[in-house]
Design an enzyme around this catalytic site. Structure first.
Site, PDB file in Angstrom:
ATOM      1  N   GLU A 109      46.729  15.509  37.866  1.00  0.00           N
ATOM      2  CA  GLU A 109      46.453  15.762  36.456  1.00  0.00           C
ATOM      3  C   GLU A 109      47.432  15.116  35.481  1.00  0.00           C
ATOM      4  O   GLU A 109      47.039  14.727  34.377  1.00  0.00           O
ATOM      5  CB  GLU A 109      46.428  17.279  36.212  1.00  0.00           C
ATOM      6  N   SER A 504      24.473  78.807  53.298  1.00  0.00           N
ATOM      7  CA  SER A 504      25.432  79.732  53.924  1.00  0.00           C
ATOM      8  C   SER A 504      26.850  79.185  53.986  1.00  0.00           C
ATOM      9  O   SER A 504      27.785  79.933  54.289  1.00  0.00           O
ATOM     10  CB  SER A 504      24.948  80.095  55.325  1.00  0.00           C
TER      11      SER A 504
END
Length: 842
Positions: A109, A504
């Site tokens: 770059e 239950s």
């Protein structure tokens, strides 16, 4: 008349003088025009620079740059569970980025990055010349890394000269304000590198599943090849172009002296190989857990913080227990589903064409491994041949090789025809052709997941849903959550989100309230038909036991729980009063505000599996309430702890050395919501549920292992529950259809949910048998399990019952209808709203 006076004839000298004068005048005019033009041009240029720079964004914001960073969720042992982000970024300081990576990006770059002042004039000239030499090709740019930082952070990407001018001005200003390393740090953490990767650290993980310091030269070069156009250099769709660009970067690295010529040639010779990292949950079967953590973070911090705040979340997940939970739940749901029969193939396709390509196009849940989708190729007398769906390669291509397995008829005999969800399946098939035909698309799985080359079985995805949750009863840390058969199929979490009637499974809270208020495990309560008025205009409530017709007469509290007696529990709740039961339900955390009707005592109120598991933690830990949590600690992007589950302070824990001081004590901040002795009594009774009651299936799987728990089954068997525990682990299991409907008469908590609990505990405990811890003062006395009387020598049906001090039975007079003062000195009688539990019938 006088003759006119004529000028003297021009001499050569005079001509030269005149030309010189004209030339000087012309030069003066040109100079003046040049000055005017220069001043005008300067003014125009100055005005242009002023007009462009007057609305430039402030580059000072870069100093406070906090890029959106992924939130990462980890298990308690540090394993990565999941990541959440809009931009998948991991911020890394410049001093931790390897030189190899930096050199690769500089070569690709901006090789003169450390030499120019923000604008590379040599690069501009070079690009200008190359663009003239190659007029038909895409123009070559000369933007520096600093200019890219200005564009990416402060400007748009529009291709206009005005934007380029702004970019140049900002680049110069940025160079004056920040160091080169800071600018490079901003750049390497901001750039987009494809497949959702922002910054070099995330790209290294996503492309190669590596940390930055593990990258090879060719891998670093490939990442450096991506900033210009990530999609143009996709590793699979554009392999040739990506390889060429990577090799060019390697050549630049060698030309700049960052790698040797030999290293460059060796790297270029290697093919482009990536190891794409999965983006889902990184611990298999942890999707439901991760999603619940995500919802928690979203509610606590909002979307921006969750998807860009860089939070580091340490959860309570135990990966081993999570795997066991998934396996136990899947096996349990499949076993129940098989009892209802075979519902037919998934689809039907033509096997004379390329069946592999057809199968590969079909969507398959990603989290049901080792199951495979397949198609029936042959149906024989005693087996079928099934072609397996080929897995797509990372490049999206379908492999040409086809794989097939045999399924013996023995592994298909379960597939009697489906009739209804609440009815048993039809008659068993007599041959494979009774189940499948050629072209049927079906699911298959190895009979032993650890032996994929062994026998295979016919499978089908269960219609019934379910969930399982495991937690530490002492801290509330949730260790495992599975909210359904497959997260890919349904994201609804039946462990954390679903509110269903526990049936239950709620009864232990009623009996705990009784034991805490004057009753004993041997108190007698009448199990007989009872009619309860529910108010004006309401029907009379007549609770029934599970078998509808039977009542069992006077029974001890222990038997009432062990056998899950409804009429007995309703009568006990009526004596205690619903306000007391509502208070205990709130204390335990099972409900926030239970309706004050007696039906709630039988578990008619809706709650979640997690809340019931937390309620049972009170029994397991000696009466302390815990706050369930899936998160231990949350840190911000800088590593500062911003939240933790354990809020206790320990000022003496930060000593720099031991100098003979006492070990620091951390206070216990849990609320005591139940008497420790009552909690142990309930544990003893719930052990009886497994030894002699409705959950003996657990005892068959884990004989001799100290376990306690309670089954729960709602009307018409629409919900099946089991919540149980060992001394240090509480587990809740729920099974039921998402749209409630009967599961069949045999679908009880003991038959459907308890086996899932047992199979999980077998894997989790790994044959460890730790006894329950009794609090001080507890007495154990041999009693007759049916009458509750102290046992005589040689008597049958004897159990060791647990009593608080002064409550143990002293004589055979403590039976039906006889009042006795067995409270003992110093022990208060029960409250007025509770009749004496020592000998009376309720």
């Amino acid at each position: 008349m006088r003759a006119p006076i004529l000028p003297p004839p021009a001499t050569p000298k005079r001509k030269r003088k005149r030309r010189k004068s004209v030339l000087l005048s012309l030069l003066g005019w040109v100079f003046a025009a040049g000055v005017v033009a220069f001043v005008a041009g300067s003014a125009a240029a100055g005005y242009l620079l002023w007009s462009v720079s007057r609305d430039l964004p402030s580059y000072e914001s870069l100093a406070q740059y906090e890029p959106p960073v992924m939130t990462r969720i980890h298990a308690h042992d540090g394993q990565l569970i999941a990541e959440y982000a809009r931009q998948r970024r991991i911020f890394v300081p410049i001093n931790t980025i390897p030189k190899l990576v930096i050199h690769a990006f500089l070569s690709a770059e901006d090789k003169r990055f450390y030499e120019h002042g923000g604008i590379d004039f040599f690069g501009i000239v070079r690009a200008f010349i190359r663009n003239l030499q190659n007029p038909g090709r895409r123009p070559e740019g000369a933007s520096t890394i600093t200019q890219q930082v200005a564009k990416n952070f402060l400007l748009s990407s529009e291709q206009k000269y005005e934007r380029k001018l702004k970019e140049a001005i900002l680049a110069i200003r940025i160079e004056r304000a920040f160091s080169k390393d800071k600018i490079l740090e901003l750049y390497l953490n901001e750039i987009y590198l494809g497949i959702g990767s922002y910054g070099v650290a995330a790209a290294a993980l996503n492309y190669f599943n590596k940390e930055l310091d593990e990258l090879t030269p060719e891998e670093a070069a490939y990442l450096a090849a991506l900033p210009k156009a990530p999609n143009n250099y996709h590793p699979f769709r554009n392999t040739r172009e990506a390889t060429a660009r990577r090799n060019w970067v390697l050549e630049q690295m060698a030309e700049n002296g960052y790698i040797t010529h030999e290293q460059m040639e060796a790297a270029k010779a290697k093919p482009l190989q990536v190891n794409l990292r999965p983006f889902g949950a990184h611990i298999f079967a942890a999707e439901f857990f991760a999603e619940e953590v995500r919802r928690t973070l979203l509610a606590k911090y909002g979307e921006d913080k969750l998807y860009g705040g860089g939070l580091s979340v340490r959860t309570t997940l135990d990966p081993d227990l999570q795997g066991y939970a998934r396996q136990a739940l899947m096996d349990g749901l499949v076993a129940f589903d098989r009892q209802r029969g075979w519902r037919g193939p998934v689809d039907k396709i033509d096997v004379t064409a390329d069946w592999g390509a057809t199968l590969a196009k079909m969507d398959v849940p990603s989290d049901i491994q080792p199951w495979r989708l397949g198609v029936v190729l042959q149906v024989e007398r005693d087996k079928i041949i099934v072609g397996l769906r080929p897995d797509r390669q990372p490049n999206g291509k379908i492999p040409e090789q086809r794989e097939a397995v045999e399924i013996a008829f023995e592994e298909m005999k379960w597939a009697g025809p489906f009739r209804a969800t609440d009815k048993p399946k039809g008659p068993a098939p007599k041959k494979p052709a009774d189940v499948v035909t050629v072209g049927d698309v079906i699911y298959v799985a190895p009979k032993d997941p650890n032996e994929p080359t062994g026998a295979w079985s016919l499978m089908q995805i269960p219609e019934v849903g379910g969930g399982i949750v495991a937690m530490d009863p002492h801290t509330g840390r949730v260790l495992a959550v599975v909210g359904g058969f497959s997260f890919s199929i349904s994201q609804f979490d039946r462990a954390m989100q679903a509110k269903r009637q526990p049936g239950s499974a709620f009864k232990p809270l009623v009996y705990a309230a009784a034991l805490d208020n004057g009753y004993t495990p041997t108190s007698i309560v009448l199990d007989a038909p009872i009619e309860i008025e529910q108010g004006p205009g309401q029907e009379v409530w007549r609770p029934q036991n599970y078998n509808k017709e039977m009542s069992y007469g006077p029974s001890t509290l222990r038997i009432g729980i062990e056998k899950s007696r409804n009429q007995m529990t309703a009568r006990l709740a009526q004596e205690l009063g619903m306000p007391l039961i509502i208070e205990y339900a709130r204390r335990f955390g099972a409900y926030d505000d239970l309706l004050p009707v007696l039906a709630m005592s039988l578990g008619a109120g809706e709650t979640t599996l997690l809340r019931m598991a937390a309620a049972y933690s009170v029994f397991a830990n000696g009466g302390k309430k815990v706050r369930p949590t899936l998160i231990d600690r949350i840190q911000d992007r800088w590593g500062r702890t911003i939240w933790r589950h354990d809020q206790r302070e320990c000022p003496d824990c930060d000593a720099d050395a031991w100098r003979g001081q006492e070990e620091p004590e951390i206070p216990d901040d849990r609320n005591q919501v139940l008497d420790p002795q009552t909690a142990y009594q309930m544990t003893s009774i719930l052990e009886g549920v497994i030894q002699r009651g409705t959950a003996t299936n657990v005892k068959r799987v884990l004989p001799g292992t100290p376990l306690a728990g309670k089954t729960g089954t709602t009307n018409e068997s629409k919900d099946a529950w089991f919540v149980g525990y060992s001394p240090d682990l509480v587990v809740g299991v729920y099974v039921g259809y998402d749209t409630p409907k009967p599961m069949g008469k045999s679908a009880t908590g003991g038959q459907v949910a308890a086996p899932i609990f047992a199979n999980f505990m077998k894997m989790a405990l790994d044959d460890k048998k730790v006894p329950f811890r009794a609090p001080p003062g507890i007495r154990t006395v041999p009693v007759n399990r049916y009458t509750g009387l102290r046992a005589s020598p040689g008597e049958k049906d004897v159990i060791w019952e647990v009593f608080k001090p002064g409550e143990e039975p002293n004589d055979p007079a403590s039976f039906l209808g006889y009042e006795t003062s067995s409270y003992g000195d110093g022990v208060s009688p029960p409250p007025r709203n509770v009749s004496s539990g020592f000998g009376n019938v309720y």
